[in-house]
Structures are given as structure tokens and as C-alpha cells.
Design a protein around this motif. Sequence first.
Motif, PDB file in Angstrom:
ATOM      1  N   LEU A  39       0.873  -1.151   0.127  1.00 25.62           N
ATOM      2  CA  LEU A  39      -0.018   0.063   0.065  1.00 25.62           C
ATOM      3  C   LEU A  39       0.971   1.130  -0.009  1.00 25.62           C
ATOM      4  CD1 LEU A  39      -2.523  -1.186   2.804  1.00 25.62           C
ATOM      5  CD2 LEU A  39      -2.649  -1.492   0.502  1.00 25.62           C
ATOM      6  N   ALA A  40       0.839   2.047  -1.086  1.00 26.40           N
ATOM      7  CA  ALA A  40       1.711   3.248  -1.009  1.00 26.40           C
ATOM      8  C   ALA A  40       1.013   4.337  -1.592  1.00 26.40           C
ATOM      9  CB  ALA A  40       2.742   2.939  -2.037  1.00 26.40           C
ATOM     10  N   LYS A  41      -0.275   4.512  -1.252  1.00 29.36           N
ATOM     11  CA  LYS A  41      -1.115   5.565  -1.702  1.00 29.36           C
ATOM     12  C   LYS A  41      -0.984   6.938  -0.981  1.00 29.36           C
ATOM     13  CE  LYS A  41      -4.787   4.037   1.862  1.00 29.36           C
ATOM     14  NZ  LYS A  41      -6.006   3.543   1.948  1.00 29.36           N
ATOM     15  N   ASN A  42      -1.416   8.030  -1.610  1.00 32.44           N
ATOM     16  CA  ASN A  42      -1.185   9.314  -1.221  1.00 32.44           C
ATOM     17  C   ASN A  42       0.091   9.714  -0.960  1.00 32.44           C
ATOM     18  OD1 ASN A  42      -4.175   9.479  -0.912  1.00 32.44           O
ATOM     19  ND2 ASN A  42      -4.324   8.774   0.980  1.00 32.44           N
ATOM     20  N   ASN A  43       0.854   9.382  -1.858  1.00 29.67           N
ATOM     21  CA  ASN A  43       2.170  10.028  -2.020  1.00 29.67           C
ATOM     22  C   ASN A  43       2.765  10.921  -3.117  1.00 29.67           C
ATOM     23  OD1 ASN A  43       3.742   8.695   0.395  1.00 29.67           O
ATOM     24  ND2 ASN A  43       2.999   6.687  -0.739  1.00 29.67           N
ATOM     25  N   PRO A  59      11.437 -11.583  -7.183  1.00 30.78           N
ATOM     26  CA  PRO A  59      10.584 -12.354  -6.319  1.00 30.78           C
ATOM     27  C   PRO A  59       9.340 -11.610  -5.891  1.00 30.78           C
ATOM     28  CG  PRO A  59      12.992 -12.452  -5.790  1.00 30.78           C
ATOM     29  CD  PRO A  59      12.816 -11.579  -6.805  1.00 30.78           C
ATOM     30  N   LEU A  60       9.278 -10.164  -5.748  1.00 29.48           N
ATOM     31  CA  LEU A  60       8.220  -9.248  -5.293  1.00 29.48           C
ATOM     32  C   LEU A  60       7.309  -9.477  -6.792  1.00 29.48           C
ATOM     33  CD1 LEU A  60       6.717  -7.544  -3.634  1.00 29.48           C
ATOM     34  CD2 LEU A  60       8.266  -5.578  -4.817  1.00 29.48           C
ATOM     35  N   GLY A  61       7.682  -9.751  -7.899  1.00 32.67           N
ATOM     36  CA  GLY A  61       6.903  -9.535  -8.879  1.00 32.67           C
ATOM     37  C   GLY A  61       5.990 -10.943  -9.020  1.00 32.67           C
ATOM     38  N   ARG A  62       6.342 -11.974  -8.487  1.00 32.98           N
ATOM     39  CA  ARG A  62       5.771 -13.178  -8.495  1.00 32.98           C
ATOM     40  C   ARG A  62       4.890 -13.453  -7.174  1.00 32.98           C
ATOM     41  NH1 ARG A  62      10.916 -14.814 -10.099  1.00 32.98           N
ATOM     42  NH2 ARG A  62      11.708 -15.058  -8.194  1.00 32.98           N
ATOM     43  N   SER A  63       4.990 -12.636  -5.725  1.00 31.51           N
ATOM     44  CA  SER A  63       4.447 -12.856  -4.771  1.00 31.51           C
ATOM     45  C   SER A  63       3.321 -11.765  -4.661  1.00 31.51           C
ATOM     46  CB  SER A  63       5.329 -12.853  -3.620  1.00 31.51           C
ATOM     47  OG  SER A  63       6.047 -11.339  -3.512  1.00 31.51           O
ATOM     48  N   LEU A  64       3.461 -10.651  -5.140  1.00 33.98           N
ATOM     49  CA  LEU A  64       2.635  -9.454  -5.141  1.00 33.98           C
ATOM     50  C   LEU A  64       1.233  -9.755  -5.549  1.00 33.98           C
ATOM     51  CD1 LEU A  64       2.774  -6.729  -3.733  1.00 33.98           C
ATOM     52  CD2 LEU A  64       3.142  -5.571  -5.834  1.00 33.98           C
ATOM     53  N   ARG A  65       0.153  -9.473  -4.570  1.00 31.19           N
ATOM     54  CA  ARG A  65      -1.270  -9.781  -5.152  1.00 31.19           C
ATOM     55  C   ARG A  65      -2.130  -8.423  -4.748  1.00 31.19           C
ATOM     56  NH1 ARG A  65       1.109 -13.505  -6.459  1.00 31.19           N
ATOM     57  NH2 ARG A  65       0.842 -15.612  -6.236  1.00 31.19           N
ATOM     58  N   VAL A  66      -1.772  -7.664  -3.855  1.00 29.49           N
ATOM     59  CA  VAL A  66      -2.443  -6.621  -3.859  1.00 29.49           C
ATOM     60  C   VAL A  66      -1.539  -5.233  -3.944  1.00 29.49           C
ATOM     61  CG1 VAL A  66      -4.113  -5.080  -2.324  1.00 29.49           C
ATOM     62  CG2 VAL A  66      -3.982  -7.642  -2.518  1.00 29.49           C
ATOM     63  N   LEU A  67      -2.005  -4.462  -4.819  1.00 31.45           N
ATOM     64  CA  LEU A  67      -0.873  -3.202  -5.084  1.00 31.45           C
ATOM     65  C   LEU A  67      -1.805  -2.115  -5.042  1.00 31.45           C
ATOM     66  CD1 LEU A  67       1.710  -1.481  -5.538  1.00 31.45           C
ATOM     67  CD2 LEU A  67       1.165  -2.230  -7.954  1.00 31.45           C
ATOM     68  N   ASN A  68      -1.799  -0.789  -4.073  1.00 28.62           N
ATOM     69  CA  ASN A  68      -2.573   0.231  -4.128  1.00 28.62           C
ATOM     70  C   ASN A  68      -1.830   1.485  -4.130  1.00 28.62           C
ATOM     71  OD1 ASN A  68      -4.241   2.466  -3.336  1.00 28.62           O
ATOM     72  ND2 ASN A  68      -5.633   1.240  -2.099  1.00 28.62           N
ATOM     73  N   LEU A  69      -1.765   2.028  -5.337  1.00 26.59           N
ATOM     74  CA  LEU A  69      -0.952   3.436  -5.689  1.00 26.59           C
ATOM     75  C   LEU A  69      -1.815   4.589  -6.012  1.00 26.59           C
ATOM     76  CD1 LEU A  69       1.499   1.901  -8.147  1.00 26.59           C
ATOM     77  CD2 LEU A  69       1.921   2.458  -5.775  1.00 26.59           C
ATOM     78  N   SER A  70      -3.101   4.368  -5.458  1.00 26.58           N
ATOM     79  CA  SER A  70      -3.987   5.650  -5.686  1.00 26.58           C
ATOM     80  C   SER A  70      -3.441   6.972  -4.835  1.00 26.58           C
ATOM     81  CB  SER A  70      -5.278   5.236  -4.682  1.00 26.58           C
ATOM     82  OG  SER A  70      -6.042   4.362  -5.651  1.00 26.58           O
ATOM     83  N   GLY A  71      -4.051   8.098  -5.284  1.00 28.39           N
ATOM     84  CA  GLY A  71      -3.630   9.220  -4.839  1.00 28.39           C
ATOM     85  C   GLY A  71      -2.097   9.614  -5.221  1.00 28.39           C
ATOM     86  N   ASN A  72      -1.596   9.479  -6.176  1.00 29.97           N
ATOM     87  CA  ASN A  72      -0.346   9.695  -6.587  1.00 29.97           C
ATOM     88  C   ASN A  72      -0.322  10.579  -7.819  1.00 29.97           C
ATOM     89  OD1 ASN A  72       1.876   8.492  -4.705  1.00 29.97           O
ATOM     90  ND2 ASN A  72       0.645   6.958  -4.954  1.00 29.97           N
ATOM     91  N   ARG A  73       0.566  10.575  -8.535  1.00 28.95           N
ATOM     92  CA  ARG A  73       1.011  11.438  -9.995  1.00 28.95           C
ATOM     93  C   ARG A  73       1.249  10.745 -10.871  1.00 28.95           C
ATOM     94  NH1 ARG A  73       4.817  16.049  -6.712  1.00 28.95           N
ATOM     95  NH2 ARG A  73       3.550  16.443  -5.042  1.00 28.95           N
TER      96      ARG A  73
END
Length: 313
Positions: A39-43, A59-73
Motif C-alpha cells: 500500500l503506497a497511496k497518497n504519496n 521475487p516481489l513480482g511473483r508474490s505481489l497480489r494487492v497493490l494500491n497506488l491511489s492518490g499519486n501522480r
Amino acid sequence: LPAGLSQWFPALEVLDVSGTGLAELGAELLALPRLHTLLAKNNRLGGPGSLPKGLGEAPLGRSLRVLNLSGNRFAEVPPALLGLRGLQSLSLGGNRLHGIPPDIQELRSLEFLYLGGNFITSIPPELANLPSLSYLVLCDNKIQSIPPQLAQLHSLRSLSLHNNLLTYLPREILNLVHLEELSLRGNPLVVRFVRDLTYNPPSLQELAGRTIKTRNVPYAPSDLPENLVRYLSLASNCPNPKCGGVYFDSCVRQIKFVDFCGKYRLPLMHYLCSPECSSPCSSASQSSTSQSESDSEDEASVAARRMQKVLLG
């Protein structure tokens, strides 16, 4: 992000760095083999180098299931995200996106896609190639039309399109048989639909004219001014066989489905004298033909009420 993160927390599964003012996510994330939620929203993410290179192969590319980048640019969906083949939930709401890349279809595991609050003007047909997509949020954009291919999203349960520029929906949208939520408020098609359903109360002149006509009050041309006599001659009968009322200017518009050649159900507009007549039914004295027409009117009333409920969301 601090260096050595993967060494300190090798078993990290959930990381929330929202609202921390980050302008980039460092390469140290790539070595977190168990991280499934980021979760990396509002940055301040969105510039060159905001995401680490080689994201899809790490490895992160294979394990990641949820990604939140809302509120960025972000002005576009980062190409690096399209390599996250195991991603199930992606949120990019409240950014500066102007479009959706056709390569979004590469995220075959995606179930939840949130792109609300951007500047998106169109939806690529390739979006329909996401077999597991259940929740699609495209509200608060500038979308003018829906591609008919979207009807191929057979897993779709919720579709949010409110506050866009839609003037119509493709007929194919009826094929979304599993759809449970459809939000369309704030679009021109809904504004027009609601406006067309608006019922203006009768004027005093119309109320008086209705009373004269429904109660058969006798009058002669010499009893009334010429304009009122002409007005009374314009009375229209309410199509509800149980009503017996009339109307002049104030009426309720309604869709009536009429059988045509025994094969087609044509939607035709007809007019009722008041909202209370929106579910007309036949009296016992009516013929079987009238009964059939009334049944059609009942179906039309139910359909119209359902449509209004859906449209107003």
C-alpha cells in the motif's frame, strides 16, 4: 525506503507506506519474496524511477497480489506493473491517468481494478480479456462510451461508471448476467432519463378542465371564452382503462411494450394522466386484446421502475 529492508524483515507480507511523501519505491522491495500486499497511496509517486526496474522478474513480482497506488501522480499506468502476472487487486484511483493501456489484458489474475478519479476518456476493448475481473471502478472520469466487448467480462459483479460523460449504453451490456451492482448516476444519460420522468403538477386551469371533462359538466360555447372552449377540446383520455381520467398538458410519460406481428415487443411511448396510473390494469369488461395490452403495460411499468433504480444507483 531504508536499505537492508529485505534482510531485516525477510518474512514481510504486508507493507503500508501510504502518506509518507515518497517519490520512489526503492529496489530493496524486489528481494521481499513473501510480500503480497503493498500500500503506497497518497504519496508523490509518478515521476521517472518511481518504481524499481525489473519489478516483474523479481521475487516481489511473483508474490505481489494487492497493490494500491491511489492518490499519486501517475500520468499513465506504469508499464512495469503489467508484468505482475499474479496481481489480483490494482488501485490507481486519484492519479492523472488519461487512458488505459491495451496491455492491461496481461494481468490475467486481476479481480479488482480501481481507476476512479482520473482523466480517462475511453476504455480499450482489451479490458474484456481479464477472465477473473469481478469489480471494475471507472467512476469520476471523462468516459463517453462503453465498448460492447465489455460484455465478455462474465465474472463481473460490480461496475461503477458514475460521474462520466456517458450518453448511452451498448445493448450487449445485458449479457452481464452476473452483474449485481451498476452505478451510472451523474452521467448525461441518467440526467436525461430522470428529467424525462419528471412530472409537473397540473395547473389550476388543467385541474378545472379535468373536473369538467371527468364529471361531464355541461357547457356551451357561449358560457366560456373561446380560448377555454378550445382548451377543453384538447383533452386526451388516460390509457389506463380503470382510470377514466383526462389530461391536457400535465402527464406522465411511460414506455408501453406492444406486440408486433406476434414476434417483436416494440417499446412505444404513451402518456398517463398521473403517477398513480403508472401500473394500469384491465377491468373485467375489457376484451382479451385489452387484457394483453394491459399485461404489457404492467411489464413495462416494472421494467421502468427497475431501470430507474439501477440508473440512480
